[in-house]
Design an enzyme around this catalytic site. Structure first.
Site, short mmCIF file in Angstrom:
data_model
loop_
_atom_site.label_atom_id
_atom_site.label_comp_id
_atom_site.label_asym_id
_atom_site.label_seq_id
_atom_site.Cartn_x
_atom_site.Cartn_y
_atom_site.Cartn_z
N LYS A 273 0.89 -1.25 0.02
CA LYS A 273 -0.03 0.05 -0.01
C LYS A 273 0.78 1.32 -0.08
O LYS A 273 1.92 1.15 0.49
CB LYS A 273 -0.80 -0.01 1.22
N ARG A 347 -10.46 -11.14 1.50
CA ARG A 347 -11.54 -12.24 0.63
C ARG A 347 -10.78 -13.61 0.96
O ARG A 347 -11.47 -14.43 0.98
CB ARG A 347 -11.76 -11.81 -0.69
#
Length: 500
Positions: A273, A347
């Site tokens: 990130k 996920r």
């Protein structure tokens, strides 16, 4: 080594009580509806004098959240708060007024006050309670500019006292569950990591009679949870899967299940990130905190339901052993996953957690909560709605209804086979992100999760835009919200508890 003492739940020191109407308070807050020239004073609080003072010294007209202060004889201070239009007054506004009153008392540096807003005592008290949350245990010096409100007494008529006290006690318990969630979300990641988090869940929830089971790395390896383990492999902190059980109904009743994403810190992994804003990624376990909070709430009020909470805890770190983009992992379901982006890790851990939950418990339904995608914020903005995805219309509609009741609103998104085909992988069963340019990233994430749900009724709540608030609200200071605790508690209470 961590210390459990660091995890003391941040229940505020402020005292809130319900009491019968009395003039024996130096500061009294009273409510006034818009364009109303009579203030409810309980017959003892000089309401007429207050109205006269408003007319003489102010253009106050009762707009929602407007305040006017005036002095009365015997050194009494009266604060009038505008309640807005009477025909728009509802439970959520009662909560918001309670929070506004708390903030106004703090601004005026008033430590003790009474509040009289007829017919709304429990909710007004609850709003003040929710707004009073603070998390400052790591500060070594107290901010002298801030005055802590020490005590609020909400006044009611004698005949309303018992019901108001009982209602507020019920709400306070839920509020403490929200505070537990907020505290977990706010903890720094060097203090809150999978092992310490799992230990503290056990410490807090066993007090209420909940059963706790913690699966460690070895047990997850035995169950072939390759998706979850792949996310965790770059961190020195071992993953945990915490199972929380509440048995409030007969053994014959199928449980309901809540599943939470618990990434205690998310660097993005090798798909790193940007540094700016990365500090907020300690919040990436907010879904798991909501699950812990709602299980705490159900047990606290002894809900007549069987419920399961499952939280998947891991740290998504950068390291020599970290998962790489293009790795293929095998999930507990046996399906293979091509990992194209290591920052789409939530996920992955949910894939194994959902499969484990349905395979072991055969629940009536599963609801997962996760700060899953930035795309949900693009679609819905911050703080107004969470995204809802579901394979069952009845469950989805009930969630929307419960959310509207408690002002934790949901917006449902479409799911279908056309979207699902987009995440087919050329070398594995499924890939964890859609090809570049596909769009609909939040939908793609939900379609991925559905691959790990069989015929079980299921809903996915993407709370990335609602888990924390940069400015704060009337009932929540800046920071962690605890979004979903009230919503799911209301859902269970309204639709799924056993009848007497």
């Amino acid at each position: 080594m961590y210390s459990l003492q660091l995890f003391a739940t941040e229940i505020p020191a402020m005292k809130i009580t319900i009491s019968k109407i009395s003039p024996d308070f130096k500061t009294i807050v009273m409510g006034l509806f818009e364009d109303n020239e009579t203030v409810n004073d309980g017959g003892v609080l000089q309401g007429k004098q207050v109205i006269d003072n408003i007319k003489q010294f102010s253009d106050f007209n009762g707009s929602f959240g407007e305040f006017f202060s005036t002095a009365l004889p015997e050194e009494k201070n009266v604060i009038v708060v505008g309640l807005g239009k009477k025909d728009e007054w509802n439970e959520n506004k009662e909560l918001n007024i309670g929070g506004k009153i708390y903030c106004e008392l703090s601004r005026l540096k008033i430590k003790k006050a009474a509040v009289l807003i007829e017919g709304s005592a429990a909710n007004v008290a609850y709003g003040a309670f929710l707004r009073s949350f603070k998390f400052d245990k790591y500060k070594t010096k107290k901010d002298e500019k801030i005055t802590e409100v020490e005590e609020i007494t909400v006044l009611v008529k004698d005949e309303q006292l018992s019901n108001a006290e009982r209602s507020f006690e019920h709400l306070r318990q839920e509020g403490e569950s929200i505070f537990l969630a907020r505290s977990f979300i706010t903890e720094p990641p060097n203090i809150l990591y999978p092992e310490s988090y799992a230990d503290h869940i056990k410490k807090e929830l066993t007090k209420l009679g909940l059963e706790i089971e913690v699966l460690d790395k070895k047990q997850m390896e035995e169950k072939k949870m390759g998706a979850l383990l792949g996310v965790a492999q770059g961190s020195s902190k071992e993953p945990k899967l915490v199972v929380i059980k509440w048995n409030g109904a007969s053994k014959e009743q199928k449980p309901i299940a809540f599943v939470g994403k618990g990434i205690t810190f998310d660097t993005g992994g090798v798909s790193l990130k940007p540094s700016r804003g990365m500090e907020s990624m300690k919040y990436d376990m907010a879904g798991s905190a909501t699950v812990v909070g709602v299980m705490h709430a159900l047990a606290g009020r002894k809900a007549k339901v069987n419920a399961i909470g499952v939280v998947a805890l891991a740290e998504n770190a950068v390291g020599g052993n970290a998962q790489r983009p293009s790795d293929v992992v095998t999930s507990m379901s046996g399906q293979t996953i091509e990992v194209l982006n290591t920052d789409a890790e939530g996920r992955l851990i949910l894939a194994d957690a959902l499969w484990y939950t349905q395979d072991r418990f055969s629940p009536k339904f599963m609801i997962d909560l996760a700060t899953l995608t930035g795309a949900i914020v693009v679609a819905l903005g911050n703080n107004e709605y969470a995204g809802l995805f579901s394979n069952n219309d009845e469950l989805a509609n009930r969630l929307i209804d419960a959310g509207n009741e408690v002002n934790e609103k949901l917006w449902r998104f479409p799911m279908n086979e056309t979207y699902d085909k987009i995440i087919d992988s050329p070398i594995a069963d499924v890939q964890n992100i859609a090809p570049a340019g596909s769009g609909g990233d939040s939908i793609m994430a939900a379609q991925f999760l559905q691959r790990f749900v069989n015929e079980t009724c299921w809903a996915h709540l993407d709370i990335a835009g609602t888990a924390w608030h940069e400015k704060g609200t009337d009932i929540c200071p800046r920071g962690a919200v605890g979004f979903g605790v009230r919503l799911l508690n209301k859902l269970v209470e309204k639709y799924y508890e056993a009848n007497d």
